[in-house]
Structure formats: structure tokens, C-alpha cells
Design a protein around this motif. Sequence first.
Motif, mmCIF file in Angstrom:
data_model
loop_
_atom_site.group_PDB
_atom_site.id
_atom_site.type_symbol
_atom_site.label_atom_id
_atom_site.label_comp_id
_atom_site.label_asym_id
_atom_site.label_seq_id
_atom_site.Cartn_x
_atom_site.Cartn_y
_atom_site.Cartn_z
ATOM 1 N N GLU A 1 0.770 -1.219 0.016
ATOM 2 C CA GLU A 1 0.161 0.067 0.006
ATOM 3 C C GLU A 1 0.890 1.248 -0.012
ATOM 4 O OE1 GLU A 1 -3.950 -0.279 2.668
ATOM 5 O OE2 GLU A 1 -2.202 -1.585 3.335
ATOM 6 N N LEU A 2 1.862 1.245 0.731
ATOM 7 C CA LEU A 2 2.742 2.121 0.942
ATOM 8 C C LEU A 2 3.448 2.599 -0.491
ATOM 9 C CD1 LEU A 2 5.345 3.355 3.589
ATOM 10 C CD2 LEU A 2 6.027 3.500 1.103
ATOM 11 N N VAL A 3 3.809 1.645 -1.281
ATOM 12 C CA VAL A 3 4.413 1.949 -2.578
ATOM 13 C C VAL A 3 3.465 2.295 -3.517
ATOM 14 C CG1 VAL A 3 5.556 0.557 -4.656
ATOM 15 C CG2 VAL A 3 6.251 0.028 -2.470
ATOM 16 N N ARG A 4 2.517 1.895 -3.684
ATOM 17 C CA ARG A 4 1.370 2.460 -4.688
ATOM 18 C C ARG A 4 0.941 3.710 -4.114
ATOM 19 N NH1 ARG A 4 -1.283 -2.877 -3.613
ATOM 20 N NH2 ARG A 4 -2.292 -2.139 -2.190
ATOM 21 N N GLY A 5 1.040 4.201 -2.930
ATOM 22 C CA GLY A 5 0.668 5.600 -2.496
ATOM 23 C C GLY A 5 -0.782 5.925 -2.280
ATOM 24 N N ARG A 6 -1.061 7.419 -2.425
ATOM 25 C CA ARG A 6 -2.373 7.710 -1.568
ATOM 26 C C ARG A 6 -2.973 7.241 -0.277
ATOM 27 N NH1 ARG A 6 -6.160 6.506 -7.346
ATOM 28 N NH2 ARG A 6 -5.083 7.974 -8.569
ATOM 29 N N LEU A 7 -1.844 7.739 0.323
ATOM 30 C CA LEU A 7 -1.972 7.029 1.893
ATOM 31 C C LEU A 7 -2.914 8.183 2.829
ATOM 32 C CD1 LEU A 7 1.865 6.143 2.273
ATOM 33 C CD2 LEU A 7 0.042 4.572 1.903
ATOM 34 N N ALA A 8 -3.371 7.531 3.777
ATOM 35 C CA ALA A 8 -3.993 8.329 4.806
ATOM 36 C C ALA A 8 -3.109 8.914 5.593
ATOM 37 C CB ALA A 8 -4.969 7.362 5.521
ATOM 38 N N ARG B 1 18.105 -2.653 -10.321
ATOM 39 C CA ARG B 1 17.628 -3.720 -10.182
ATOM 40 C C ARG B 1 15.960 -3.798 -9.940
ATOM 41 N NH1 ARG B 1 20.623 -8.500 -9.343
ATOM 42 N NH2 ARG B 1 22.891 -8.208 -9.446
ATOM 43 N N GLY B 2 15.573 -2.610 -9.874
ATOM 44 C CA GLY B 2 13.961 -2.563 -9.791
ATOM 45 C C GLY B 2 13.383 -2.385 -8.408
ATOM 46 N N PHE B 3 14.320 -2.123 -7.368
ATOM 47 C CA PHE B 3 13.811 -1.976 -5.909
ATOM 48 C C PHE B 3 12.937 -0.694 -5.916
ATOM 49 C CE2 PHE B 3 16.649 -5.573 -5.335
ATOM 50 C CZ PHE B 3 15.841 -6.283 -4.514
ATOM 51 N N GLN B 4 12.013 -0.870 -5.367
ATOM 52 C CA GLN B 4 11.236 0.413 -5.199
ATOM 53 C C GLN B 4 11.124 1.252 -3.802
ATOM 54 O OE1 GLN B 4 7.670 -2.301 -5.820
ATOM 55 N NE2 GLN B 4 7.012 -1.020 -7.556
#
Length: 342
Positions: free
Chosen positions: A101-108, A290-293
Motif C-alpha cells: 500500500e505504501l509503494v502504491r501511494g495515496r496514503l491516509a 534492479r528495480g527495488f522500489q
Amino acid sequence: MNTRLLQATPDALAPRSGFSRKAAATLRSLLRATGVCLYHLGLARAIINLSPERIRTLLYHAVEEQPGSHTAGLGMSISPGTFSRHLDYYRRHYNVVSMQELVRGRLAPRTAVLTFDDGYASVGENAVPALEKRGMPATIYLIGKAVDGGMVWVNQLNHALNRHPKATMTLIHSMPGLANIAREDVLQHVQTTFPPQMIEQLMARLEKVAPPAANAAQLFLNREQISELKTHGMSFGFHSNDHYNLRLCSEQTLRQQLDSSALDDLLDSRTFAYPFGYCGDREADRLEARGFQRTMLVQEQTPHPRKSNLMRSEPTGSSAARVFAQLEVEEPLMRWLRSALA
């Protein structure tokens, strides 16, 4: 020995700001005492709401009633009872979300994320039931060697120092430049100065004078346990393959340490936790390639802070008041002071 020594957590004000370490430690104690008072005055929510967009990223390791020889003295174990009190505090004051959820964003507002480094079996045994009871997700960062049944060098050396101190220190003192090193300084010295090749040489010699514990294989989560924990709301990220200080790795060794392919069937969070928190531009560049977010830190400063970095706090208090004081008063004000005095 304390985890503050094992991790790259230099004092927030010393030495660059001109504060002595003693003065900085005194200031930290005063700020934490102030935070405890504010909590008992009922001001916790008001103070937390002063920075609603700040992500509180929490770091834990082992959750065990009595640390064994592999973890005793490292200062990174928390009792199940204390951990449950921490969770109750988080449930009252934050919105605990998963790493995905954190990686996707739009956090409360007042977002918090729970993480565990190393993948200790005690997390599955003692922490996950408490998390599940409260409906809280968490991310566990795995070490490749540990998942496959090997022993991480930090725990192996710590076990030897705890159970075979005389033989272990005789071996340490026989090494070049270590003739006078104190027992309490060994782990920090090895992690900050020994490249992987020297660590492996030390571990090979150590096995001859300090036999591994019979229950060593039970220290870390295995593949079957990890798969089971996924059904209980846990996600898994990568913590390197051997837990070396990445800044001391050659380019070839660094590539091997960041190669998560052997664990890809277990990892569901494309995030990475730096061993000990040690990182530099080279390591950050390789992880981005390596694509680590997201990358998990424990140190106060990095060479060039990046958007992918998440600075973590390791709560140590035994009560909600002390956790609040650390997370909302001591650490934020120490960071502000460091910035203001830089």
C-alpha cells in the motif's frame, strides 16, 4: 552490546554540529522525558497531528521472551508483552498499512509501516499472532543464507562470544591489529572494517574453536514457515544474501549480495533493507537498477537522500508513553536540530 552499535545510527548531533556525544545523549534523554510528560498530559494525538504526512516506519528484529546465545546482548530483541503494547499504541494513533500500500501511494494521514529485519523464527511464533489479532500487516526482510538453513555471521560470532568467550577472544586477539580489542567492541569492529572475505575466514576459524549450537537451524524462518505466514498478512522483502556491510563489498560481491533470484518465489515486496543500514551511492544505484522500489534505512544520514529511502525508527520503550516520546518528540526534534546546526 546494543543494537545502536550494530547498526549505522550515528548520533544525530555529534560530531558535525559541535555537540559532544555526551551532550547529545543528555539532550535525547531530556527530550524523551518531555515526550513522556506530554503523553500523560493527553497531548499525544494533537502532537502526532502536527505532522500527519510523515510516514512512521518501525523496525523490529527478534520478538522473544529470553534471547538465546545468538541474539543475547545485541539489544535487538523485544519481549512479546512489550511488542503487544507497542501494537496497541500504533492501533490507537496511526493507520498501519502494508508495504505494498505504501509503494502504491495515496496514503491516509498518520501512516505507519511495520518491518522486521533478518527473518527470525520468533517473529512468526510471537509477533505474527499479535499482529493478526489486531489486523495489522507487516513486512519481514529475509537473508538468503538464513532462509536456506545457514547461519548469519553476526549471530554465529555473537553465539561464540556468549558461549565460548575465552576461546573466541583468543582467536580474535591473534588476528592482525586486534591484539588489544575489547570483547564488547568485536562485532562493531568486524562489521565496519572487515570485507566479506575476511569475515568468511574468521567464521571458518571460529567453527574450530566455538562449535555451532545444536538449535541453530531453528533461529530463522524456513521456506515452509514463510509460505505459511503469507496467509496471515505478512509480506517479505530482501535483506541481502549474507548480511555483509555492502559498502565493504567488491563490485562482484555486491552483485551477488543484491541478487534476490533464489528468493523470488518468496518475495512479494520489491523493497530492500540495508544490512546494518550502511549504504552509499554505489549501493543505491545498483538497487535502483534492479528495480527495488523502496530501501529501508536505519541511519540518520545518507550520502544523497533519495525518494526511495524510508528512514526507520527502532522503538525501544516498554510503554506507550515512551514509544510516543521517541517517535514524536525525541527523534523529530533531534533531526531538526541537526539540520538547523549543520
